[in-house]
Write a protein that holds these residues in place. Structure first.
Motif, PDB file in Angstrom:
ATOM      1  N   PRO A  81      33.500   0.084 -21.877  1.00 49.24           N
ATOM      2  CA  PRO A  81      33.404   1.536 -22.283  1.00 49.24           C
ATOM      3  C   PRO A  81      33.397   2.362 -21.083  1.00 49.24           C
ATOM      4  O   PRO A  81      32.889   1.784 -19.912  1.00 49.24           O
ATOM      5  CB  PRO A  81      31.831   1.577 -22.828  1.00 49.24           C
ATOM      6  N   LEU A  82      33.469   3.439 -21.074  1.00 54.48           N
ATOM      7  CA  LEU A  82      33.079   4.602 -19.945  1.00 54.48           C
ATOM      8  C   LEU A  82      31.920   5.077 -19.950  1.00 54.48           C
ATOM      9  O   LEU A  82      31.089   4.829 -21.034  1.00 54.48           O
ATOM     10  CB  LEU A  82      34.049   5.795 -20.179  1.00 54.48           C
ATOM     11  N   VAL A  83      31.618   5.423 -18.689  1.00 55.36           N
ATOM     12  CA  VAL A  83      30.132   5.836 -18.917  1.00 55.36           C
ATOM     13  C   VAL A  83      29.972   7.340 -18.691  1.00 55.36           C
ATOM     14  O   VAL A  83      30.921   7.967 -17.620  1.00 55.36           O
ATOM     15  CB  VAL A  83      29.265   5.304 -17.575  1.00 55.36           C
ATOM     16  N   ALA A  84      29.567   8.050 -19.676  1.00 50.83           N
ATOM     17  CA  ALA A  84      29.371   9.500 -19.817  1.00 50.83           C
ATOM     18  C   ALA A  84      27.995  10.165 -19.533  1.00 50.83           C
ATOM     19  O   ALA A  84      27.191   9.824 -20.258  1.00 50.83           O
ATOM     20  CB  ALA A  84      29.998   9.902 -21.165  1.00 50.83           C
ATOM     21  N   PHE A  85      27.924  10.729 -18.285  1.00 50.26           N
ATOM     22  CA  PHE A  85      26.455  11.234 -17.892  1.00 50.26           C
ATOM     23  C   PHE A  85      26.544  12.752 -18.520  1.00 50.26           C
ATOM     24  O   PHE A  85      27.193  13.341 -18.137  1.00 50.26           O
ATOM     25  CB  PHE A  85      26.318  11.433 -16.530  1.00 50.26           C
ATOM     26  N   GLY A  86      25.740  12.635 -19.610  1.00 55.34           N
ATOM     27  CA  GLY A  86      25.662  13.785 -20.367  1.00 55.34           C
ATOM     28  C   GLY A  86      24.495  14.793 -20.319  1.00 55.34           C
ATOM     29  O   GLY A  86      24.496  15.745 -20.783  1.00 55.34           O
ATOM     30  N   SER A  87      23.534  14.359 -19.416  1.00 52.79           N
ATOM     31  CA  SER A  87      22.298  15.333 -19.223  1.00 52.79           C
ATOM     32  C   SER A  87      22.564  16.309 -18.394  1.00 52.79           C
ATOM     33  O   SER A  87      22.713  16.068 -17.202  1.00 52.79           O
ATOM     34  CB  SER A  87      21.141  14.276 -18.975  1.00 52.79           C
ATOM     35  N   LEU A  88      22.591  17.644 -18.939  1.00 54.60           N
ATOM     36  CA  LEU A  88      22.829  18.724 -18.153  1.00 54.60           C
ATOM     37  C   LEU A  88      21.690  19.016 -16.911  1.00 54.60           C
ATOM     38  O   LEU A  88      22.127  19.619 -15.990  1.00 54.60           O
ATOM     39  CB  LEU A  88      22.812  19.966 -18.830  1.00 54.60           C
ATOM     40  N   GLY A  89      20.485  18.476 -16.917  1.00 56.95           N
ATOM     41  CA  GLY A  89      19.586  18.368 -15.848  1.00 56.95           C
ATOM     42  C   GLY A  89      19.573  17.382 -15.037  1.00 56.95           C
ATOM     43  O   GLY A  89      18.409  16.961 -14.507  1.00 56.95           O
ATOM     44  N   SER A  90      20.753  16.687 -14.871  1.00 50.81           N
ATOM     45  CA  SER A  90      20.530  15.524 -13.893  1.00 50.81           C
ATOM     46  C   SER A  90      21.830  15.828 -12.822  1.00 50.81           C
ATOM     47  O   SER A  90      22.943  16.279 -13.137  1.00 50.81           O
ATOM     48  CB  SER A  90      20.935  14.217 -14.570  1.00 50.81           C
ATOM     49  N   ASP A  91      21.556  15.176 -11.896  1.00 49.98           N
ATOM     50  CA  ASP A  91      22.584  15.096 -10.605  1.00 49.98           C
ATOM     51  C   ASP A  91      23.805  14.163 -11.094  1.00 49.98           C
ATOM     52  O   ASP A  91      24.994  14.667 -10.737  1.00 49.98           O
ATOM     53  CB  ASP A  91      21.897  14.435  -9.462  1.00 49.98           C
ATOM     54  N   LEU A  92      23.785  13.398 -11.877  1.00 48.53           N
ATOM     55  CA  LEU A  92      24.678  12.659 -12.420  1.00 48.53           C
ATOM     56  C   LEU A  92      25.745  13.348 -13.305  1.00 48.53           C
ATOM     57  O   LEU A  92      27.073  13.033 -13.153  1.00 48.53           O
ATOM     58  CB  LEU A  92      24.417  11.476 -13.160  1.00 48.53           C
ATOM     59  N   TYR A  93      25.302  14.369 -14.112  1.00 45.48           N
ATOM     60  CA  TYR A  93      26.046  15.239 -14.786  1.00 45.48           C
ATOM     61  C   TYR A  93      27.026  16.116 -13.913  1.00 45.48           C
ATOM     62  O   TYR A  93      28.269  16.244 -14.170  1.00 45.48           O
ATOM     63  CB  TYR A  93      25.415  16.022 -15.735  1.00 45.48           C
ATOM     64  N   TRP A  94      26.381  16.895 -12.961  1.00 47.73           N
ATOM     65  CA  TRP A  94      27.175  17.746 -12.120  1.00 47.73           C
ATOM     66  C   TRP A  94      27.916  17.188 -11.105  1.00 47.73           C
ATOM     67  O   TRP A  94      28.946  17.542 -10.870  1.00 47.73           O
ATOM     68  CB  TRP A  94      26.000  18.726 -11.620  1.00 47.73           C
ATOM     69  N   GLY A  95      27.562  16.033 -10.955  1.00 46.92           N
ATOM     70  CA  GLY A  95      28.376  15.127  -9.973  1.00 46.92           C
ATOM     71  C   GLY A  95      29.536  14.329 -10.319  1.00 46.92           C
ATOM     72  O   GLY A  95      30.666  14.015  -9.909  1.00 46.92           O
ATOM     73  N   PHE A  96      29.157  13.658 -11.575  1.00 47.04           N
ATOM     74  CA  PHE A  96      30.238  13.103 -12.190  1.00 47.04           C
ATOM     75  C   PHE A  96      30.430  13.266 -13.801  1.00 47.04           C
ATOM     76  O   PHE A  96      31.849  13.150 -14.187  1.00 47.04           O
ATOM     77  CB  PHE A  96      29.754  11.467 -12.302  1.00 47.04           C
ATOM     78  N   ARG A  97      29.713  13.702 -14.568  1.00 51.33           N
ATOM     79  CA  ARG A  97      29.995  13.836 -15.821  1.00 51.33           C
ATOM     80  C   ARG A  97      30.646  12.528 -16.469  1.00 51.33           C
ATOM     81  O   ARG A  97      30.334  11.541 -16.710  1.00 51.33           O
ATOM     82  CB  ARG A  97      30.818  15.330 -16.243  1.00 51.33           C
ATOM     83  N   GLY A  98      31.887  12.916 -17.072  1.00 48.46           N
ATOM     84  CA  GLY A  98      32.586  11.614 -17.670  1.00 48.46           C
ATOM     85  C   GLY A  98      33.335  10.879 -16.500  1.00 48.46           C
ATOM     86  O   GLY A  98      33.728  11.574 -15.442  1.00 48.46           O
ATOM     87  N   THR A  99      33.442   9.616 -16.685  1.00 44.20           N
ATOM     88  CA  THR A  99      33.931   8.804 -15.718  1.00 44.20           C
ATOM     89  C   THR A  99      35.380   8.307 -16.204  1.00 44.20           C
ATOM     90  O   THR A  99      35.637   8.432 -17.313  1.00 44.20           O
ATOM     91  CB  THR A  99      33.047   7.567 -15.118  1.00 44.20           C
ATOM     92  N   GLN A 100      36.162   7.696 -15.154  1.00 48.24           N
ATOM     93  CA  GLN A 100      37.423   7.208 -15.527  1.00 48.24           C
ATOM     94  C   GLN A 100      37.702   5.665 -15.580  1.00 48.24           C
ATOM     95  O   GLN A 100      38.757   5.308 -16.025  1.00 48.24           O
ATOM     96  CB  GLN A 100      38.409   7.754 -14.657  1.00 48.24           C
ATOM     97  N   GLY A 101      36.736   4.907 -15.418  1.00 46.82           N
ATOM     98  CA  GLY A 101      36.989   3.399 -15.322  1.00 46.82           C
ATOM     99  C   GLY A 101      35.585   2.861 -15.146  1.00 46.82           C
ATOM    100  O   GLY A 101      34.519   3.320 -14.500  1.00 46.82           O
ATOM    101  N   LEU A 102      35.589   1.518 -15.460  1.00 48.04           N
ATOM    102  CA  LEU A 102      34.303   0.684 -15.164  1.00 48.04           C
ATOM    103  C   LEU A 102      35.079  -0.996 -14.759  1.00 48.04           C
ATOM    104  O   LEU A 102      35.968  -1.162 -15.330  1.00 48.04           O
ATOM    105  CB  LEU A 102      33.652   0.494 -16.337  1.00 48.04           C
TER     106      LEU A 102
END
Length: 186
Positions: free
Chosen positions: A95-116
């Motif tokens: 599965p892809l990792v989708a960082f969906g929490s608007l209040g996180s560094d991960l969302y603003w830096g990565f959001r949806g990712t392209q591979g694992l």
């Protein structure tokens, strides 16, 4: 291909990008700020966050990663119980990792990712499996069409496509980035 980089628009959009990066810093999102600055610098070189880094720890703690880890570990356990000594998970199965929490560094830096990619080792002792799994979450930092991102996506897309490096010196450039997370397999 026929688009011409307008220098006034370029300056305005670069200023917007720098302002947003400063805002990320003030909001406590250092990875998002660093990734946007790297994009604006236009080098296009890869950025990787190693296992144990602050970003890796945030990913490990995220509900998005925990869900992916649970799914991957269940599939590995299924294959081990079926008698496979060497487990293979095809890329299409991961599965892809989708960082969906608007209040996180991960969302603003990565959001949806392209591979694992997942690698690991383990043993069986006393009827139990134990080992280590290493996840490399791959991303492509850039601004696709339609990515509005609270209004700053379109100007960043303009910098990337019309004024982008390497065809325009000093222009913005997409780049690959990764986050590595290591966990115990139980």
């Amino acid at each position: 291909p026929a688009a011409v980089c307008d220098r006034a628009e370029f300056s305005k959009d670069m200023s917007t990008g720098r302002h947003v990066a400063d805002g990320f810093t003030l909001a406590g999102f250092p990875a998002a700020a660093a990734l946007l600055d790297h994009f604006l610098d236009g080098k296009g070189t890869a950025v990787g966050y190693r296992a144990g880094s602050a970003v890796s720890k945030q990913a490990l703690a995220s509900s998005a990663f925990r869900a992916v880890n649970q799914q991957v570990q269940a599939e590995i356990l299924h294959q081990l119980k079926a008698g496979h000594a060497r487990v293979r998970l095809p890329a299409a199965q991961l599965p892809l990792v989708a960082f969906g929490s608007l209040g996180s560094d991960l969302y603003w830096g990565f959001r949806g990712t392209q591979g694992l990619t997942v690698t690991g080792t383990g043993t069986r002792r006393d009827g139990r499996y134990a080992g280590t799994l290493s996840y490399v979450i791959r991303d492509s930092y850039g601004f696709p069409a339609g990515d509005t991102l609270a209004g700053f996506g379109p100007p960043m897309r303009y910098l990337q496509t019309v004024c982008g490096a390497p065809q325009h010196p000093g222009g913005a450039h997409w780049f690959p980035d990764t986050v590595t997370v290591t966990v115990a397999f139980r």
